[in-house]
Motif scaffolding. Structure first.
Motif, PDB file in Angstrom:
ATOM      1  N   UNK A 181       0.841  -1.194   0.000  1.00  0.00           N
ATOM      2  CA  UNK A 181       0.000   0.000   0.000  1.00  0.00           C
ATOM      3  C   UNK A 181       0.873   1.240   0.000  1.00  0.00           C
ATOM      4  N   UNK A 182       0.272   2.329  -0.480  1.00  0.00           N
ATOM      5  CA  UNK A 182       0.977   3.596  -0.302  1.00  0.00           C
ATOM      6  C   UNK A 182       0.778   4.043   1.138  1.00  0.00           C
ATOM      7  N   UNK A 183       1.298   5.227   1.469  1.00  0.00           N
ATOM      8  CA  UNK A 183       1.321   5.632   2.862  1.00  0.00           C
ATOM      9  C   UNK A 183      -0.046   5.970   3.428  1.00  0.00           C
ATOM     10  N   UNK A 184      -1.061   6.181   2.559  1.00  0.00           N
ATOM     11  CA  UNK A 184      -2.402   6.427   3.084  1.00  0.00           C
ATOM     12  C   UNK A 184      -3.255   5.167   3.140  1.00  0.00           C
ATOM     13  N   UNK A 185      -2.650   4.000   2.812  1.00  0.00           N
ATOM     14  CA  UNK A 185      -3.350   2.734   2.933  1.00  0.00           C
ATOM     15  C   UNK A 185      -3.981   2.221   1.660  1.00  0.00           C
ATOM     16  N   UNK A 186      -3.802   2.882   0.544  1.00  0.00           N
ATOM     17  CA  UNK A 186      -4.380   2.420  -0.715  1.00  0.00           C
ATOM     18  C   UNK A 186      -3.550   1.259  -1.267  1.00  0.00           C
ATOM     19  N   UNK A 187      -4.223   0.183  -1.612  1.00  0.00           N
ATOM     20  CA  UNK A 187      -3.534  -1.003  -2.124  1.00  0.00           C
ATOM     21  C   UNK A 187      -3.023  -0.748  -3.530  1.00  0.00           C
ATOM     22  N   UNK A 188      -1.723  -0.997  -3.739  1.00  0.00           N
ATOM     23  CA  UNK A 188      -1.137  -0.833  -5.070  1.00  0.00           C
ATOM     24  C   UNK A 188      -0.724  -2.171  -5.670  1.00  0.00           C
ATOM     25  N   UNK A 195      -5.463 -12.677  -2.489  1.00  0.00           N
ATOM     26  CA  UNK A 195      -6.785 -12.698  -3.094  1.00  0.00           C
ATOM     27  C   UNK A 195      -7.571 -13.944  -2.714  1.00  0.00           C
ATOM     28  N   UNK A 196      -6.880 -15.102  -2.673  1.00  0.00           N
ATOM     29  CA  UNK A 196      -7.553 -16.353  -2.297  1.00  0.00           C
ATOM     30  C   UNK A 196      -8.045 -16.279  -0.852  1.00  0.00           C
ATOM     31  N   UNK A 197      -7.223 -15.744   0.034  1.00  0.00           N
ATOM     32  CA  UNK A 197      -7.622 -15.634   1.443  1.00  0.00           C
ATOM     33  C   UNK A 197      -8.889 -14.791   1.606  1.00  0.00           C
ATOM     34  N   UNK A 198      -8.990 -13.720   0.811  1.00  0.00           N
ATOM     35  CA  UNK A 198     -10.087 -12.769   0.991  1.00  0.00           C
ATOM     36  C   UNK A 198     -11.226 -12.978   0.007  1.00  0.00           C
ATOM     37  N   UNK A 199     -11.091 -13.961  -0.907  1.00  0.00           N
ATOM     38  CA  UNK A 199     -12.170 -14.260  -1.841  1.00  0.00           C
ATOM     39  C   UNK A 199     -12.292 -13.277  -2.988  1.00  0.00           C
ATOM     40  N   UNK A 200     -11.210 -12.587  -3.318  1.00  0.00           N
ATOM     41  CA  UNK A 200     -11.216 -11.608  -4.414  1.00  0.00           C
ATOM     42  C   UNK A 200     -10.106 -11.950  -5.397  1.00  0.00           C
ATOM     43  N   UNK A 201     -10.306 -11.494  -6.625  1.00  0.00           N
ATOM     44  CA  UNK A 201      -9.195 -11.499  -7.575  1.00  0.00           C
ATOM     45  C   UNK A 201      -8.261 -10.363  -7.196  1.00  0.00           C
ATOM     46  N   UNK A 208      -8.202  -0.217  -3.566  1.00  0.00           N
ATOM     47  CA  UNK A 208      -9.067  -0.113  -2.393  1.00  0.00           C
ATOM     48  C   UNK A 208      -8.250   0.235  -1.149  1.00  0.00           C
ATOM     49  N   UNK A 209      -8.953   0.700  -0.143  1.00  0.00           N
ATOM     50  CA  UNK A 209      -8.307   1.025   1.129  1.00  0.00           C
ATOM     51  C   UNK A 209      -8.072  -0.271   1.906  1.00  0.00           C
ATOM     52  N   UNK A 210      -6.833  -0.474   2.353  1.00  0.00           N
ATOM     53  CA  UNK A 210      -6.503  -1.681   3.111  1.00  0.00           C
ATOM     54  C   UNK A 210      -7.403  -1.837   4.329  1.00  0.00           C
ATOM     55  N   UNK A 211      -7.722  -0.744   4.982  1.00  0.00           N
ATOM     56  CA  UNK A 211      -8.463  -0.825   6.242  1.00  0.00           C
ATOM     57  C   UNK A 211      -9.934  -1.150   6.036  1.00  0.00           C
TER      58      UNK A 211
END
Length: 723
Positions: A181-188, A195-201, A208-211
């Protein structure tokens, strides 16, 4: 790393080599079908064969006396399984299933019941070693990953394409989830594992925001942790966390986060590595369950029972309450010593099943405590039987024979019951009260039960408190010797004295000799206390004999514990030698119950006392106890009768006639008769006419200090003996 093949391995029996090989082949086949193994199958099977030999050696080693087993070999085995890519939850489950059953079928581990606990311990340690090895490998991988990422960022100015290629390769091949993520938490950057753990590609998560992916209960705290990481307050975040799956369900993970720095060593990105903690949690839960349950019966153990009991008490019906039953199998040691440990264990398993069957229709919590002790907590309902009915049903079920190796086993059971305690009662108090009720039931004999009564409990606690402080009172000289005259019925002359115990605890009042003896027997104090009483009496009576020039005898009673003491003769001879008291002037009373039951060394002690010259006396407390029959076969000098046998009996009644015959029966065996408890002149005349020789009792004087007894002997007895 230690090679398991180098460990000291005992050779299996000849008929066990083939079974071991088949078990290793089955293990290798099942593990090979789960995932990638970095060996050809033949080599993989050889590796597992060596590991199996090491595990068998551990099972043998854990059973050796003074040997706790080799944890190093199990750690080496766990590490090797992790290296062979056999550390996943499915692989551990397969390993535990195959070896849990297979080891106990090997010929060298028969009978299986004797090795079951060792096998469970070794497999549990192996599972823990595999998990630890996998965790260490993951941490090492994460650390390596962080270093790779840091190097890639620092060298990005010169080797951006190379660094990006390396990162992509690491992220793609890693089994751990990687989120940059960048320093504001945005996933890069998100790798496939995350993705498998969270059910997303992965591309669905980018931007998206990590938090947003963190469970709401933990979101604010994790934000603060990342701010601390950015400001340099912490170097790394490492914690258990709960992320959100696509379907909204929480996902337990192990999260590690670090700060990536770019040109000028300025912070540029956060890299977060997550490891799925579900399988580890399942394993930890299973290990926790085993720690809280009895391995043999599967019932909750004492620790688990106490914890769950606290919760159940709070939710019980305020009117109906609960009923707690504490059970213990009587004479369980007879089964264990006579038929062996296996039969005893099978009996305990059968008892657990019978308890479950009886209580199946009730809302009840069962537990096995130590040894042959069980507990049942019943949440009372409108249809719950009263305690009498519950006890009856339990006793009826447990008396049904259980067949083990062709033997029908059934033991009586002692039960303590606490029924409908106060609503604010605590679990610890109820357990103590049930134990007290069980203790009272066992004191009444086998197969008895007792209902807890607050008033009786108060009295029992007061008695226990006195027994507990009595050793200190004895040490400080508060327990004293008292004497009462032993009188000849024919002329009323003092023949000797009986020495007794006396104690006057503050706030309680003087305690009788019998009360003191019961308290001392409770804590085992009676042996040293009895030896002290004998020595004190011998010195006092010896001084009286010297000063009065009279042939005084001394009578002293033994408790059942003293009478059965293997060191009784040694103690007595030591006292006689120290005090120079003549053995033939000592009358030692042994309880008839101890002789009739042949407790310990009682009969041998009686014969040894007689050989020494001491005059043994048997106490008779009733008409039907058979004591006089014992006199004919034993070297007994006297029989002590209880004057209370006369209470309420008319002089011309048949019972009075039987009592008149008792002295004659004793005389036929050569024994004199001592009557205890004389309080009136009429009683003295009755026993004199019956032929009794000696008597003690309040009619002639109660227990008193030496100076108080001086008047019985004359003026010369008024002086005190020198210190």
């Amino acid at each position: 790393m230690t090679d398991p093949g180098d460990l000291p391995i005992p050779e299996p029996p000849e008929d066990g080599r083939r079974e071991r090989a088949l078990l290793a082949r089955k293990w290798a086949y099942l593990l090979g079908g789960i995932g990638y193994v970095p060996l050809v199958h033949a080599s993989f099977e050889a590796e597992l064969t060596a590991l199996l030999d090491a595990l068998c050696a551990e099972v043998y080693e854990s059973g050796q006396e003074h040997s706790p087993g080799s944890t190093g070999s199990l750690e080496a085995a766990g590490a090797r399984l992790a290296e062979l890519n056999c550390a996943s939850g499915q692989a551990i489950t397969v390993t535990m299933g195959v070896l849990g059953k297979g080891l106990l079928t090997l010929p060298e581990f028969q009978p299986a019941e004797e090795f079951a606990e060792r096998v469970v311990g070794v497999l549990g340690a192996l599972a823990a070693s595999v998990v630890v090895a996998a965790q260490n490998a993951t941490l090492a991988q994460q650390e390596s990953l962080k270093l790779s990422m840091l190097k890639a960022v620092r060298d990005a100015k010169y080797e951006l394409r190379t660094a990006q290629a390396r990162f992509d390769e690491v992220a793609t091949s890693s089994a751990s989830g990687i989120l940059v993520t960048d320093l504001d938490g945005t996933l890069v950057t998100v790798n496939a594992a995350a993705g498998v753990m969270l059910g997303h590609a992965p591309d669905e998560l980018t931007g998206r925001d990590l938090f947003e992916l963190v469970h709401p209960d933990y979101k604010l705290v994790l934000r603060e942790d990342y701010r601390a990481l950015l400001t340099g307050e912490v170097e790394r975040i490492k914690q258990s966390q709960r992320l959100l799956h696509r379907d909204g369900e929480p996902v337990s993970v192990s999260l590690t986060a670090s700060l990536l720095r770019g040109a000028g060593d300025e912070p540029s990105h956060f890299v977060t590595v997550v490891e799925d903690g579900t399988e580890l949690s399942l394993l930890q839960n299973e290990l926790s369950r085993q720690a809280l349950h009895d391995v043999l019966t599967g019932l909750p153990n004492r620790q688990c029972f106490g914890t769950r009991m606290e919760n159940l008490l709070g939710g019980a019906d305020p009117e109906l309450g609960v009923t707690l039953l504490r059970l213990e199998l009587d004479s369980f040691a007879v089964v264990r010593n006579g038929l062996g440990e296996r039969a005893a264990e099978q009996l305990l398993i059968a008892v657990a099943k019978q308890l479950k069957s009886v209580m199946a229709k009730e809302k009840a919590l069962l537990s096995r405590f130590d040894g042959a002790e069980f507990a049942v907590l019943v949440e009372n309902g409108p249809d719950t039987p009263d305690p009498v009915r519950l006890v009856h049903e339990l006793r009826q079920a447990l008396t049904e024979p259980t067949y083990v190796d062709g033997h029908g086993l059934a033991l009586s059971v002692s039960i303590g019951v606490v029924n409908r305690p106060a609503q604010d009662s605590e679990a610890a108090d109820l357990l103590r009260e049930s134990h007290q009720a069980l203790r009272r039931a066992k004191a009444n004999g086998h197969g008895q039960w007792e209902l807890f009564h607050p008033e009786q409990n108060r009295l029992d606690r007061e008695t226990d408190a006195l027994a507990a402080i009595m050793p200190g009172a004895f040490e400080h000289g508060d327990v004293e010797a008292r004497y009462r005259p032993l009188v000849r019925l024919a002329d009323g002359a003092v023949h000797g004295v009986e020495v007794q115990l006396s104690w006057d605890p503050p706030g309680v009042g003087p305690l009788s000799d019998q009360h003191c003896r019961r308290l001392a027997e409770t804590t085992g104090l009676m042996l040293p206390l009895g030896e002290w009483l004998l020595g004190t009496g011998c010195r006092q009576v010896g001084w009286w004999r010297q000063r009065l020039d009279r042939d005084l005898r001394m009578l002293i009673s033994l408790s059942p514990h003293q009478a059965a003491d293997t060191d009784l003769l040694t103690r007595l001879v030591g006292v006689l030698e120290e005090t120079r008291f003549p053995a033939e002037r000592l009358l030692v009373e042994l309880p008839m119950l101890a002789l009739a039951a042949d407790l310990g060394e009682t009969r041998d002690n009686l014969g040894a006392l007689a050989d020494l010259g001491v005059r043994p006396v048997i106490s008779v407390r009733g008409l039907g106890d058979g004591a006089l029959a014992l006199v004919a076969d034993l070297p007994v000098h006297g029989v002590r009768l209880d004057c209370g046998l006369l209470d309420g009996i008319a002089p011309d009644s048949p019972v009075a006639g039987l009592l008149r015959d008792l002295p004659e029966l004793a005389h036929r065996t050569g024994a004199d008769v001592i009557v205890d408890g004389l309080t009136t002149a009429d009683q003295a005349r009755f026993w004199l006419a019956a032929g009794a020789e000696l008597a003690v009792g309040d009619h002639y004087g109660g227990p008193c200090r030496p100076d108080e007894l001086a008047g019985v002997f004359g003026d010369r007895g008024q002086e005190e003996p020198p210190a």
